[in-house]
Design a protein around this motif. Structure first.
Motif: not given
Length: 74
Positions: A28-56
């Protein structure tokens, strides 16, 4: 960061992790990266709402970009 107090269980886990470190790195490979917190929270909310994984989302995004940049490969 300070290491937690040693216990037999922690020592066992440390030994296991050290022994299998190269195996994990090869698998496995781990990418240590960062994005704007507000954008990350928006992505996380979308993924959780639609039951999508970060890998997907990474896989889907990669496929879209590959088609965009290499349209004749498929």
């Amino acid at each position: 960061m300070e290491r937690k107090e040693s216990t037999p269980e922690r020592e066992r886990k440390r030994t296991y992790e050290e022994k299998h470190k190269d195996e994990r790195k090869a698998k496995c490979k781990v990418w240590g990266t960062s994005i704007d917190r507000k954008f990350a929270d928006e992505i996380d909310e979308f993924l959780e709402k639609h039951s999508i994984t970060k890998v997907a989302i990474i896989t889907a995004g990669f496929e879209v970009l590959r088609k965009q940049y290499e349209p004749n490969d498929k």
